[in-house]
Design a protein around this motif. Structure first.
Motif, short mmCIF file in Angstrom:
data_model
loop_
_atom_site.label_atom_id
_atom_site.label_comp_id
_atom_site.label_asym_id
_atom_site.label_seq_id
_atom_site.Cartn_x
_atom_site.Cartn_y
_atom_site.Cartn_z
N LEU A 1 0.79 -1.01 0.13
CA LEU A 1 -0.07 0.02 0.05
C LEU A 1 0.87 1.02 0.09
O LEU A 1 0.35 2.08 -0.66
CB LEU A 1 -1.06 0.15 1.24
N ILE A 2 1.98 1.26 0.50
CA ILE A 2 2.75 2.46 0.75
C ILE A 2 4.20 2.31 0.18
O ILE A 2 4.90 3.49 -0.10
CB ILE A 2 3.00 2.99 2.06
N GLY A 3 4.53 1.00 -0.26
CA GLY A 3 6.11 1.05 -0.69
C GLY A 3 7.08 0.86 0.25
O GLY A 3 7.07 1.32 1.34
N ARG A 4 8.01 -0.13 -0.09
CA ARG A 4 9.17 -0.54 0.56
C ARG A 4 9.99 0.88 1.02
O ARG A 4 10.59 0.88 1.86
CB ARG A 4 9.95 -1.62 -0.04
N ALA A 5 10.20 1.66 -0.20
CA ALA A 5 11.13 2.63 0.06
C ALA A 5 10.41 3.63 1.08
O ALA A 5 11.14 4.27 1.92
CB ALA A 5 11.20 3.72 -1.18
N ALA A 6 9.21 3.88 1.17
CA ALA A 6 8.44 4.76 2.27
C ALA A 6 8.76 4.28 3.53
O ALA A 6 8.99 4.83 4.74
CB ALA A 6 6.88 4.93 1.86
N ILE A 7 8.77 2.80 3.50
CA ILE A 7 8.81 2.19 5.07
C ILE A 7 10.24 2.46 5.45
O ILE A 7 10.45 2.85 6.65
CB ILE A 7 8.51 0.69 4.92
N ALA A 8 11.06 2.32 4.57
CA ALA A 8 12.62 2.30 4.96
C ALA A 8 12.92 3.85 5.26
O ALA A 8 13.90 4.00 6.09
CB ALA A 8 13.57 1.96 3.85
N GLY A 9 12.06 4.77 4.68
CA GLY A 9 12.62 6.01 4.91
C GLY A 9 12.20 6.65 6.30
O GLY A 9 12.37 7.30 6.90
N ALA A 10 11.10 6.07 6.63
CA ALA A 10 10.42 6.25 7.95
C ALA A 10 11.37 5.57 9.17
O ALA A 10 11.42 6.25 10.25
CB ALA A 10 9.04 5.78 8.23
N ASP A 11 11.71 4.47 8.76
CA ASP A 11 12.92 3.91 9.75
C ASP A 11 13.55 3.00 8.95
O ASP A 11 13.06 1.73 8.47
CB ASP A 11 12.00 3.12 10.84
N PRO A 12 14.82 3.03 8.91
CA PRO A 12 15.80 1.98 8.13
C PRO A 12 15.40 0.56 8.65
O PRO A 12 15.62 -0.36 7.47
CB PRO A 12 17.17 2.42 8.20
N GLN A 13 15.34 0.36 9.74
CA GLN A 13 14.97 -1.12 10.10
C GLN A 13 13.43 -1.62 10.05
O GLN A 13 13.05 -2.63 10.37
CB GLN A 13 15.21 -1.35 11.58
#
Length: 526
Positions: free
Chosen positions: A297-309
């Motif tokens: 729904l929001i993408g792997r890049a957005a998740i990693a951008g919010a927290d690298p882990q």
């Protein structure tokens, strides 16, 4: 709304601890709650202790960022609890009374055994406490929308004080009720969120996985093994090492094994775990759907951008499940999700503080040459909870801006390499000697500490604890592939070094207690 929910949860849980805590100086009530919990409630408490905040946030992040590898690691947690259920639970309950030191000292009494068991307990649980306490500030900042470092530190101190209160006031029964409340909220809200995510993909898991793969940025590799360990020299072996560490060590950590002593009989242990295992299995399903849903729904890049882990992936996926237009009911559900995560933090660390405090009071202070009254031992247990909690709070404030994945791994590695071999040998090997036991606990712990310094979680990568240094010499992320065999080897070598006469003495001593360790035929009081 989230702040009101957090305040309400904290108030209710603290009142529950006060109301259910021991009202007299009775060790059995404080340490085990008289074994009065039904199998259902005890099973829920075991599942609540087992599913920590580090598991919810960390495993959810690995699933969202690494796909297939994250699911395999999540399944390993359920397999670990099943291993405990079928192999160790009943003998552990029969051999022990209050702590892991009791179970090990049943055959090999002595202060050295108890002190070493206590030191291993603290060494295995303190890193997990630090991770969850240090993450408290960042998590609440993400949920409540503040960024001040001073407020984050204040959250760590305030919530840490609440956790100490749970352990010191509520004892085993009080913390059990909090664990039950936590697991019900976590699974209930998580199941509803997972259902919302599946509904957005026509209730077709295949469509969900395909969308996650397409939105991951790595294509089909997201649905195949190896993505999590691509930076290593031996990615396949690295994954095997991680799975071995979780399966062998996850359910052997002392705050899990202490729940075995709260059951009134071996039959109740089996029935309790028969409730705990399905709860953990349901959690694995929920976190898999939410993790893949977050990526889809929001993408792997957005998740990693919010927290690298990826530690915020579970919350991001829950929020994304509602879509752009959020109804009042959906807002209430998201508040319930955040409150469940908050309660998971509180309950997890409270259980670990209690396990360390019980071991300090019972295995160290009360095992001296002078007899200790129940009242004094309970006072020592509460003071120990304060000492352990304050130490954890202070250390957490110092490391809150550091990548702490190495500490999570350290705890599981110690459980797999020191505690698991000691329990297996101590409960089943007739010739196991005191020297072998000490060699297992000390050798397994030292081997993990030495090997961990060379992993890429400590140095040599941008996401390590010391990103500017590089003393990475060990090729795997976890130590389990080497340290687990070493733990068993140290126990065997220590027993062989004790000599044939000592081994025969231990065999005769074990045969004298074998009936109640393996079958619960006799229950000897301490």
């Amino acid at each position: 709304m989230s702040l009101v929910a957090f305040t309400t949860v904290a108030t209710i849980t603290l009142l529950l601890c006060v109301m259910t805590g021991p009202d007299r100086d009775d060790l059995d009530e404080f340490y085990t709650g008289y074994g009065s919990l039904s199998p259902l409630r005890n099973g829920l408490a075991i599942a609540g202790d087992y599913i920590s905040a580090a598991t919810v946030l960390g495993t959810g992040g690995v699933i969202a960022l690494a796909g297939y590898d994250g699911v395999v690691l999540a399944l390993s947690t359920a397999l670990s609890l099943m291993l405990l259920m079928f192999l160790l639970a009943e003998p552990l309950r029969n051999a022990g009374r209050f702590t892991m030191g009791d179970a090990l000292a049943r055959r090999m009494p002595g202060r050295a055994v108890r002190i070493t068991a206590c030191a291993t307990t603290i060494a295995a649980l303190l890193p997990l406490m630090l991770v969850q306490l240090a993450g408290t500030g960042d998590l609440l900042a993400f949920i409540l929308g503040f960024s001040s470092d001073a407020l984050k530190t204040g959250c760590i101190v305030g919530i840490g004080a609440l956790m100490i209160s749970y352990a010191a006031i509520g004892g085993m029964k009080g913390t059990a009720l909090i664990q039950i409340m936590k697991i019900v909220m976590l699974l209930g809200s998580g199941t509803l969120v997972a259902a919302l995510i599946l509904s957005r993909f026509g209730w077709d898991p295949g469509a969900l996985f395909a969308a996650a793969s397409n939105n991951s940025g790595v294509g089909p590799a997201f649905l195949h093994s190896g993505l999590e360990f691509t930076g290593g020299s031996y990615p396949r072996l690295d994954m095997v090492s991680s799975e071995l560490t979780i399966v062998v060590g996850g359910a052997c950590l002392p705050h899990i094994t202490m729940r075995m002593y709260t059951a009134g009989s071996a039959r109740q242990v089996r029935r309790s775990l028969s409730w705990a295992v399905p709860c953990v299995a349901l959690f694995v399903l929920v976190i898999t759907v939410v993790g893949f849903g977050a990526t889809a729904l929001i993408g792997r890049a957005a998740i990693a951008g919010a927290d690298p882990q990826g530690n915020t992936a579970y919350l991001l996926g829950s929020r994304a499940a509602f879509g752009p237009d959020v109804s009042t009911a959906e807002a209430f559900l998201f508040t319930t999700v955040t409150a469940a995560i908050f309660l998971t933090l509180l309950a997890s660390v409270a259980g670990m503080i209690l396990a360390c405090a019980n071991s300090l009071a019972h295995d160290v202070f009360a095992s001296g040459t002078r007899p200790t009254s129940p009242r004094r031992e309970m006072t020592l247990a509460r003071l120990s909870a304060l000492a352990v909690g304050v130490t954890a709070i202070l250390l957490a404030t110092l490391v809150q801006h550091t990548n702490l994945q190495a500490l999570v791994t350290l705890s599981f590695c110690l459980g797999a390499s020191a505690i698991a071999p000691a329990l297996v040998y101590g409960l089943f090997w007739r010739r196991y000697t005191r020297t072998g036991l000490l060699a297992t606990l000390i050798g397994g712990t030292v081997s993990v500490l030495v090997l961990m310094t060379g992993t890429n979680l400590v140095s040599g990568s941008p996401f390590s604890a010391f990103p500017d240094a590089d003393f990475n010499w060990y090729p795997f992320t976890t130590t389990g592939l080497v340290s687990v065999p070493l733990g068993f080897a140290f126990g065997w070598l220590g027993t062989i070094a004790s000599g044939h006469r000592k081994a025969e003495e231990q065999r005769h001593q074990y045969e004298a207690v074998e009936g109640w360790i393996l079958a619960g035929a006799v229950r000897r009081s301490e």
